[in-house]
Design an enzyme around this catalytic site. Structure first.
Site, PDB file in Angstrom:
ATOM      1  CE1 TYR A  89     -67.760  54.377 -11.758  1.00 10.25           C
ATOM      2  CE2 TYR A  89     -66.693  53.338 -13.634  1.00 10.25           C
ATOM      3  CZ  TYR A  89     -67.300  54.433 -13.054  1.00 10.25           C
ATOM      4  OH  TYR A  89     -67.443  55.579 -13.780  1.00 10.25           O
ATOM      5  CG  ASN A 112     -70.669  63.589  -6.663  1.00 13.96           C
ATOM      6  OD1 ASN A 112     -71.100  64.383  -5.836  1.00 13.96           O
ATOM      7  ND2 ASN A 112     -69.385  63.528  -6.988  1.00 13.96           N
ATOM      8  CB  CYS A 120     -67.504  60.880  -8.890  1.00  9.89           C
ATOM      9  SG  CYS A 120     -68.127  62.363  -9.675  1.00  9.89           S
ATOM     10  CG  HIS A 121     -62.346  63.751 -11.075  1.00  5.73           C
ATOM     11  ND1 HIS A 121     -62.871  64.474 -10.009  1.00  5.73           N
ATOM     12  CD2 HIS A 121     -60.993  63.827 -10.964  1.00  5.73           C
ATOM     13  CE1 HIS A 121     -61.863  64.972  -9.299  1.00  5.73           C
ATOM     14  NE2 HIS A 121     -60.723  64.592  -9.851  1.00  5.73           N
ATOM     15  CD  GLU A 146     -57.218  64.969  -9.048  1.00  7.16           C
ATOM     16  OE1 GLU A 146     -56.900  63.796  -8.754  1.00  7.16           O
ATOM     17  OE2 GLU A 146     -58.291  65.483  -8.714  1.00  7.16           O
TER      18      GLU A 146
END
Length: 150
Positions: A89, A112, A120-121, A146
């Site tokens: 963040y 979001n 945002c993950h 990912e």
């Protein structure tokens, strides 16, 4: 308004569109509405299929990005975080030239309404995975998909 579902092993996604833009993505565990698809949602579903099979790293579905000017700045920065990478963040606050606004960045992330497409993950707390509107298990699932080591 158009709506469809995309099924994942961990939950389903409810995708909504105005016909021109993807307007909302919700994590859900029940499919409690009738689907009403459109070309844009078919494309979004195709992109999700390719994303989850690790063939797509950048989404092209047109998004209706909404929020305050600060939130929109955060969302645009989120879309620049590469597939399989994460930032904190604090780092995201620095990227958008608001180095002390890391709590505000977290607040914007929590608002979001187009997760995954606005990733945002990919934002983590300094010493932990951090929070996620869909729940920590879904955040872990997305990051692991990912290739991020949790």
């Amino acid at each position: 308004m158009f709506k469809v579902f995309y099924k994942l092993p961990i939950c389903s996604l409810s995708l909504k569109s105005d016909g021109e833009f993807l307007t909302e993505v919700d994590f859900c565990f029940e499919e409690n509405f009738e689907e009403n698809s459109c070309e844009l949602l078919e494309f979004a579903n195709w992109e999700l299929k390719n994303y989850f099979s690790k063939k797509l790293k950048v989404f092209k579905t047109p998004l209706k990005i909404q929020g305050t000017s600060f939130e929109i700045k955060v969302y645009k920065a989120l879309m620049q975080i590469p597939y399989g990478q994460t930032v904190t963040y604090k780092e995201l606050a620095e990227i958008i030239n608001h180095p002390k606004a890391f709590r505000a960045v977290g607040n914007a992330n929590s608002k979001n309404i187009i997760p995954i497409f606005i990733p945002c993950h990919r934002v983590l707390a300094k010493n932990s995975i951090g929070g996620y509107n869909g729940g920590i298990n879904i955040k872990k699932f997305l990051l692991q998909n990912e290739g991020v080591k949790i």
